[in-house]
Design a protein around this motif. Structure first.
Motif, PDB file in Angstrom:
ATOM      1  N   ILE A 173      -5.508   0.835  -9.216  1.00 48.64           N
ATOM      2  CA  ILE A 173      -6.516   0.392  -8.243  1.00 48.64           C
ATOM      3  C   ILE A 173      -7.594  -0.423  -8.930  1.00 48.64           C
ATOM      4  CG2 ILE A 173      -8.288   1.199  -6.643  1.00 48.64           C
ATOM      5  CD1 ILE A 173      -6.527   3.665  -6.126  1.00 48.64           C
ATOM      6  N   TRP A 228      -2.200  -4.013  -5.526  1.00 52.14           N
ATOM      7  CA  TRP A 228      -2.088  -3.560  -4.139  1.00 52.14           C
ATOM      8  C   TRP A 228      -0.671  -3.085  -3.795  1.00 52.14           C
ATOM      9  CZ3 TRP A 228      -2.329  -8.614  -5.645  1.00 52.14           C
ATOM     10  CH2 TRP A 228      -1.320  -9.457  -5.230  1.00 52.14           C
ATOM     11  N   TRP A 245      -9.401  -5.598  -3.352  1.00 53.78           N
ATOM     12  CA  TRP A 245      -8.936  -4.277  -3.728  1.00 53.78           C
ATOM     13  C   TRP A 245      -7.620  -4.001  -2.988  1.00 53.78           C
ATOM     14  CZ3 TRP A 245     -11.666  -1.181  -7.254  1.00 53.78           C
ATOM     15  CH2 TRP A 245     -12.917  -1.666  -7.629  1.00 53.78           C
ATOM     16  N   TRP A 273      -6.983  -2.359  -0.292  1.00 58.55           N
ATOM     17  CA  TRP A 273      -7.199  -1.818   1.045  1.00 58.55           C
ATOM     18  C   TRP A 273      -6.027  -2.083   1.972  1.00 58.55           C
ATOM     19  CZ3 TRP A 273     -11.002   1.419   2.056  1.00 58.55           C
ATOM     20  CH2 TRP A 273     -11.349   1.696   3.373  1.00 58.55           C
ATOM     21  N   SER A 275      -3.791   6.809   0.187  1.00 54.85           N
ATOM     22  CA  SER A 275      -4.024   5.682  -0.714  1.00 54.85           C
ATOM     23  C   SER A 275      -5.245   4.873  -0.290  1.00 54.85           C
ATOM     24  CB  SER A 275      -2.789   4.785  -0.760  1.00 54.85           C
ATOM     25  OG  SER A 275      -1.694   5.460  -1.329  1.00 54.85           O
ATOM     26  N   VAL A 281      -8.495   4.223  -2.680  1.00 57.81           N
ATOM     27  CA  VAL A 281      -9.075   2.912  -2.956  1.00 57.81           C
ATOM     28  C   VAL A 281     -10.572   2.934  -2.658  1.00 57.81           C
ATOM     29  CG1 VAL A 281      -9.095   0.497  -2.245  1.00 57.81           C
ATOM     30  CG2 VAL A 281      -6.922   1.658  -2.620  1.00 57.81           C
ATOM     31  N   TYR A 340     -13.481   2.365  -5.386  1.00 50.41           N
ATOM     32  CA  TYR A 340     -14.440   1.305  -5.044  1.00 50.41           C
ATOM     33  C   TYR A 340     -15.873   1.828  -5.112  1.00 50.41           C
ATOM     34  CZ  TYR A 340     -17.232  -1.681  -1.977  1.00 50.41           C
ATOM     35  OH  TYR A 340     -18.231  -2.455  -1.459  1.00 50.41           O
TER      36      TYR A 340
END
Length: 553
Positions: free
Chosen positions: A97, A102, A407, A409, A423, A427, A431
């Protein structure tokens, strides 16, 4: 096996032809380049990493104890002695991450790194399949046909994993809840390209007709931290599907931790959401759809003479409104701003085949063109603050864009919805950690991952061991080397401050002291930059009133 055999045969052929030496690492390769001839040798025994500055972030995690508590609380049900450790599972997840990946398959690009696992006290970086299986054990799916005993076991395991992630997310933001903060609610569409659970064709403005999932997000503004996230099926994009989670979050907060305002777009300006928030005694600010009833309200207010300037060229007037289907009359604010620029309309090609069409609208001097919006509010905020409060919501859209595009996402997708949800929240957790870390390095303003990762994470580091000591030689490839060293010095100063002032405290209390230190640095920087503000609920206003930074240490 076939691919490995092909690669081995190709290597043997190259050795026969003299292109490489035996073992691939023992012989030099002569390469002709525009810069001349280079002798290249593979260094298979070296220990190096492209995440050279990870060691500084690892020190941040060690002082705060965030990663250690995340690992200790993980309910991974592995019992086999051959199974990977929890540290290896979560460490692999964290590195993936943090590196901006991703997809689970991208983890293969990290497996040759021998330095990053040593920094996080890992034995090795796992494969993508091992990580998928570990997450499947943490968040097992619920098949349609399943024995009752097995279904109960999976439900209990999922509940334990949810509680574990809830606790980690809450710890990453709980100290910010003692500030004057605003809760922004929104829904992010996550396009899918397979037959995953929840992949449904519904509202998808970027790729109409593409199946998708939606991520209901609850955002702490203006610190830009994720309070919680919930992944649901593509047809659950309406605000009512995220309302139960929103109410549960608000009910779980103490009165001192409650947001000053819950803010959302037109999806939240409906009776169901507003009635629930009024039951909880929570102030809110939403935008209303331009329904016939709202348009008639605008017509009635247009001739009023008490329009008040609220900044950015907007005028505002307030009144009360009770639409059909509303249980009560509510306070509404009508905003309008005159359009002064020249107007140009574009006709899309799919609407009119052929060449692109542009229509010029030249309004006469005596004709005024207006843009307008209607907001519904439950609270005692003054009229001159309402417009700015809603305009500040644009900053949360920048956060959603960062999470989705910089990121993971919109990634880490599996066939079951449970792992997708886990997940997405992981993230959000990483973050939040990284956001605090970057604000410690640069309290003057936020930096998105596209700039902060090259500044504070990238760098070539080579590790050597001698006399029981591990040494890292870091080479920065970024042009702003002096700026990077200054930011790292600010990080070390904050960590040393916490160590010096709270040496006897446990890591959890150290984390609270560290967050308090970061908030104080942000306040000092904002006080020197921001002009006076009259808008309650904004960061500048709260700074002047001394409401931000009162975290309970």
């Amino acid at each position: 096996m076939g691919e490995r055999r092909f690669e081995r045969n190709l290597l043997n052929k190259a050795m026969v032809e003299g292109l490489v030496g035996p073992g691939c690492s023992g012989g030099n390769q002569r390469l002709d380049t525009p810069g001349g001839r280079f002798q290249v040798r593979w260094d298979e025994g070296g220990s190096a990493t492209a995440l050279g500055q990870l060691v500084f972030f690892a020190e941040f995690l060690e002082v705060s104890g965030l990663f250690k508590r995340w690992v200790q609380g993980c309910p991974l049900p592995y019992t086999s002695p051959n199974a990977p450790t929890v540290t290896d599972v979560l460490g692999t997840w964290l590195l993936s991450i943090l590196d901006g990946q991703w997809r689970y398959a991208h983890i293969t690009g990290l497996r040759g790194d021998a330095v990053a696992p040593a920094i996080l006290d890992m034995q090795r970086i796992l494969s993508d399949e091992s990580l998928r299986r570990a997450l499947s054990a943490l968040a097992p799916n619920q098949p349609r046909r399943c024995p009752d005993v097995e279904r109960a076991r999976r439900t209990a395991q999922l509940a334990g994993s949810t509680a574990w992630m809830d606790a980690a997310l809450a710890e990453s933001v709980v100290e910010a809840l003692g500030t004057a903060w605003i809760l922004d609610c929104d829904t992010t569409v996550k396009p899918l390209y397979g037959r995953q659970a929840g992949a449904e064709v519904s509202y998808n403005p970027q790729k109409p007709g593409r199946p998708s999932q939606v991520v209901h997000t609850y955002w702490i503004s203006p610190l830009r931290l994720v309070l919680d996230a919930d992944v649901q099926g593509g047809k659950s994009h309406a605000a009512k599907h995220g309302l139960p989670r929103l109410c549960a979050l608000l009910a779980g907060l103490t009165p001192a931790q409650r947001p000053a305002l819950v803010r959302g777009d037109i999806a939240f300006g409906n009776e169901g959401v507003m009635a629930e928030l009024e039951t909880l005694g929570q102030a809110y600010l939403f935008k209303l759809r331009q329904t016939p009833g709202v348009k008639r309200l605008i017509e009635r207010q247009w001739s009023r003479r008490d329009w008040q300037s609220v900044g950015q060229g907007f005028d505002a007037v307030e009144t009360s409104l009770q639409l059909a289907g509303w249980s009560r009359a509510r306070r509404v604010v009508v905003l309008r701003r005159r359009v002064r620029d020249r107007l140009l309309a574009e006709v899309p090609r799919h609407a009119q085949p052929g060449q692109q069409t542009l229509l010029f609208a030249d309004a006469k001097a005596d004709i005024k063109l207006w843009e307008y919006a209607v907001l519904v509010s439950h609270g005692d905020h003054p009229l001159d603050a309402i417009g700015q409060l809603y305009r500040d919501r644009a900053d949360c859209e920048n956060g959603f864009d960062e999470l989705k595009n910089q990121w993971g996402w919109g990634g880490y997708t599996t066939h079951d919805l449970e792992r997708c949800n886990l997940s997405a929240r992981a993230v959000a957790l990483v973050y939040n950690w990284w956001s605090w870390y970057v604000r410690l390095a640069h309290p003057q303003a936020r930096r998105e991952a596209i700039t902060s990762r090259p500044l504070l994470l990238s760098g070539v580091a080579r590790m050597t061991e001698h006399a029981g000591q591990k040494r890292l030689l870091i080479t920065l490839t970024h042009a702003a080397g002096d700026q990077i060293q200054a930011m790292l010095a600010a990080i070390r100063a904050g960590l040393d401050h916490v160590r010096a002032t709270a040496p006897q405290l446990a890591n959890r209390e150290r984390w609270r002291a560290l967050v308090q230190y970061i908030i104080d640095q942000i306040l000092t920087a904002k006080a020197a930059q921001a002009p006076p503000s009259r808008c309650p609920g904004t960061f500048q206003y709260a700074t002047q009133c001394g409401q931000i930074g009162r975290a309970h240490v």
